[in-house]
Write a protein that holds these residues in place. Sequence first.
Motif, PDB file in Angstrom:
ATOM      1  N   ARG A  47       0.855  -1.190   0.000  1.00  0.00           N
ATOM      2  CA  ARG A  47       0.000   0.000   0.000  1.00  0.00           C
ATOM      3  C   ARG A  47       0.889   1.238   0.000  1.00  0.00           C
ATOM      4  NH1 ARG A  47      -5.233  -1.189   0.623  1.00  0.00           N
ATOM      5  NH2 ARG A  47      -5.766  -3.278   1.413  1.00  0.00           N
ATOM      6  N   ARG A  70      -6.214   2.988   0.362  1.00  0.00           N
ATOM      7  CA  ARG A  70      -7.565   2.541   0.704  1.00  0.00           C
ATOM      8  C   ARG A  70      -8.136   1.522  -0.296  1.00  0.00           C
ATOM      9  NH1 ARG A  70      -9.677   5.539   4.753  1.00  0.00           N
ATOM     10  NH2 ARG A  70      -8.656   7.539   5.237  1.00  0.00           N
ATOM     11  N   CYS A  71      -7.295   0.931  -1.112  1.00  0.00           N
ATOM     12  CA  CYS A  71      -7.776  -0.037  -2.105  1.00  0.00           C
ATOM     13  C   CYS A  71      -8.311  -1.293  -1.410  1.00  0.00           C
ATOM     14  CB  CYS A  71      -6.648  -0.414  -3.051  1.00  0.00           C
ATOM     15  SG  CYS A  71      -7.093  -1.661  -4.267  1.00  0.00           S
TER      16      CYS A  71
END
Length: 265
Positions: A47, A70-71
């Motif tokens: 991330r 925030r995936c």
Amino acid sequence: MGSCLRPQRTPLAAPAALAAPRPPAKPEGELRRVPSAGEEIVYTLQRKKVKNLNLRVRSDGSVVLSVPVRCPLKQADEFVAAKGAFIRRAREQFRRTAPPERGAYTSGGRVTLLGEALRLQMSQGSPSAERRGDTLHLTLPDPEDSSAAERLMESYLDRLAKERFTQIMAEQYTRLRQGFDVAMPRLRIREMRTRWGSCLPQKGVVTLNRQLIFQPLCCVEYVALHELCHLVVPNHSPDFYATVARWMPDWRERRARLSGRTPRA
């Protein structure tokens, strides 16, 4: 300052040089597994402060996916699964272009040099190495002596690299001279762990990694032109890439074929 192109990193940072295959450090992140076309793909999820999903296949076959902070995990897994064919192609490319392991030079074996697959034929006699068609004939007093075979092969590779790299540099220099008045640099050839090539514009020296002998010819041409272009633009600015593209419009495709760097999916 010199110049270089580095694989698996932000595209080319000054000073310039072309990145070569090296054992990649294990990326930090979450290890995940997803099914794809009947097989399981293991990948590392990282991330980062990025906007898009970026997938990379490293020279050791490992897969790394960088995603926005925030995936959702589901989106990341589905992305990797959808890229299964790409991942398999990249791994196969690395397998084909990997240099032979030590002791691998035996009769009936194969070696790929500048994109051409050659069959090895060992015979007894005075030491010599000669290519005839698609066969590389290695002659030794004892064809079963693997150490002697390796020394003979390394000597042949040194000669081949000097001959072909000199020719390729001259060809690419001729291209560059059509638009820029620069002096022909001196060529050095040596083993490098982290670069495919480098350029010292102030000294007029270009160095190519001898391991390029195991890469496709089009890739060696790209590395040579890349380093020569640093004589004109000694950094990796947009002007530099515009100069490379002027003489080699397909440079991205050529760079992508270098083992140690694959195209982003």
